[in-house]
Design a protein around this motif. Structure first.
Motif, PDB file in Angstrom:
ATOM      1  N   ALA A  32     -29.599  38.803 -53.030  1.00 39.59           N
ATOM      2  CA  ALA A  32     -28.755  37.940 -52.202  1.00 39.59           C
ATOM      3  C   ALA A  32     -27.736  37.195 -53.053  1.00 39.59           C
ATOM      4  O   ALA A  32     -26.574  37.050 -52.660  1.00 39.59           O
ATOM      5  N   CYS A  33     -28.149  36.739 -54.232  1.00 34.58           N
ATOM      6  CA  CYS A  33     -27.212  36.041 -55.123  1.00 34.58           C
ATOM      7  C   CYS A  33     -26.114  36.981 -55.618  1.00 34.58           C
ATOM      8  O   CYS A  33     -24.937  36.603 -55.673  1.00 34.58           O
ATOM      9  N   ILE A  34     -26.477  38.191 -55.987  1.00 31.86           N
ATOM     10  CA  ILE A  34     -25.488  39.160 -56.463  1.00 31.86           C
ATOM     11  C   ILE A  34     -24.507  39.513 -55.344  1.00 31.86           C
ATOM     12  O   ILE A  34     -23.282  39.535 -55.562  1.00 31.86           O
ATOM     13  N   LEU A  35     -25.028  39.799 -54.147  1.00 34.00           N
ATOM     14  CA  LEU A  35     -24.139  40.125 -53.024  1.00 34.00           C
ATOM     15  C   LEU A  35     -23.246  38.935 -52.644  1.00 34.00           C
ATOM     16  O   LEU A  35     -22.079  39.114 -52.315  1.00 34.00           O
ATOM     17  N   GLY A  36     -23.788  37.743 -52.722  1.00 34.23           N
ATOM     18  CA  GLY A  36     -22.981  36.555 -52.447  1.00 34.23           C
ATOM     19  C   GLY A  36     -21.866  36.382 -53.461  1.00 34.23           C
ATOM     20  O   GLY A  36     -20.721  36.072 -53.115  1.00 34.23           O
ATOM     21  N   TYR A  37     -22.188  36.582 -54.739  1.00 35.00           N
ATOM     22  CA  TYR A  37     -21.167  36.467 -55.779  1.00 35.00           C
ATOM     23  C   TYR A  37     -20.094  37.533 -55.610  1.00 35.00           C
ATOM     24  O   TYR A  37     -18.896  37.241 -55.701  1.00 35.00           O
ATOM     25  N   LEU A  38     -20.501  38.775 -55.347  1.00 35.55           N
ATOM     26  CA  LEU A  38     -19.522  39.844 -55.167  1.00 35.55           C
ATOM     27  C   LEU A  38     -18.653  39.598 -53.941  1.00 35.55           C
ATOM     28  O   LEU A  38     -17.444  39.852 -53.959  1.00 35.55           O
ATOM     29  N   TRP A  40     -17.913  36.675 -52.695  1.00 40.72           N
ATOM     30  CA  TRP A  40     -17.072  35.501 -52.933  1.00 40.72           C
ATOM     31  C   TRP A  40     -15.887  35.841 -53.827  1.00 40.72           C
ATOM     32  O   TRP A  40     -14.785  35.326 -53.639  1.00 40.72           O
ATOM     33  N   THR A  41     -16.100  36.727 -54.799  1.00 37.95           N
ATOM     34  CA  THR A  41     -15.048  37.014 -55.775  1.00 37.95           C
ATOM     35  C   THR A  41     -14.270  38.285 -55.456  1.00 37.95           C
ATOM     36  O   THR A  41     -13.347  38.628 -56.195  1.00 37.95           O
ATOM     37  N   SER A  42     -14.583  38.994 -54.384  1.00 41.46           N
ATOM     38  CA  SER A  42     -13.919  40.265 -54.126  1.00 41.46           C
ATOM     39  C   SER A  42     -12.517  40.098 -53.553  1.00 41.46           C
ATOM     40  O   SER A  42     -11.697  40.999 -53.668  1.00 41.46           O
ATOM     41  N   THR A  43     -12.220  38.983 -52.954  1.00 44.45           N
ATOM     42  CA  THR A  43     -10.892  38.771 -52.371  1.00 44.45           C
ATOM     43  C   THR A  43     -10.223  37.581 -53.034  1.00 44.45           C
ATOM     44  O   THR A  43     -10.863  36.714 -53.618  1.00 44.45           O
ATOM     45  N   ASP A  44      -8.905  37.557 -52.929  1.00 45.08           N
ATOM     46  CA  ASP A  44      -8.131  36.467 -53.518  1.00 45.08           C
ATOM     47  C   ASP A  44      -7.589  35.538 -52.451  1.00 45.08           C
ATOM     48  O   ASP A  44      -6.535  34.928 -52.625  1.00 45.08           O
ATOM     49  N   THR A  45      -8.273  35.432 -51.333  1.00 52.02           N
ATOM     50  CA  THR A  45      -7.803  34.536 -50.280  1.00 52.02           C
ATOM     51  C   THR A  45      -8.226  33.111 -50.602  1.00 52.02           C
ATOM     52  O   THR A  45      -9.250  32.864 -51.231  1.00 52.02           O
ATOM     53  N   SER A  46      -7.413  32.180 -50.156  1.00 53.20           N
ATOM     54  CA  SER A  46      -7.740  30.777 -50.373  1.00 53.20           C
ATOM     55  C   SER A  46      -8.174  30.150 -49.048  1.00 53.20           C
ATOM     56  O   SER A  46      -7.787  30.592 -47.976  1.00 53.20           O
TER      57      SER A  46
END
Length: 102
Positions: A32-38, A40-46
């Motif tokens: 769950a932590c790995i999927l959450g990190y991926l 969160w960081t996969s897009t550059d939207t603000s």
């Protein structure tokens, strides 16, 4: 021979089962932590300012509701509302008092 001699030892089995459950839960947490990190960081939207305001309001509302419910639980427990019901028997009518069963 006693009846306990035929029974298998469960202390070793329960320890192994406990460790298996802990290992599975730790693996799920890591996934769950790995999927959450991926995610969160996969897009550059603000996030816009209104998103942060909604996030803060949601957190504050959740904390207020949780604290209020816990306060009600403690209040209920202290006032005795959580005690089991005690049935009070009805007094038996005395035939001499003239108020017999109707």
């Amino acid at each position: 021979m006693t009846s306990t001699d035929n029974q298998p030892s469960t202390s070793g089995d329960s320890k192994l089962a406990r460790w298996v459950v802990i290992a599975v839960l730790a693996a799920l947490l890591a996934a769950a932590c790995i999927l959450g990190y991926l995610g969160w960081t996969s897009t550059d939207t603000s996030v816009p300012a209104s998103g942060y305001v909604a996030l803060v309001l949601g957190v504050v509302f959740s904390l207020v509701v949780g604290a209020g419910l816990m306060a009600l639980v403690f209040y209920s427990s202290r006032k005795g509302y959580d005690e089991p019901v005690v049935l009070i028997p009805e007094p038996e009518s005395d035939p001499d008092d003239g108020r017999g069963p109707h």
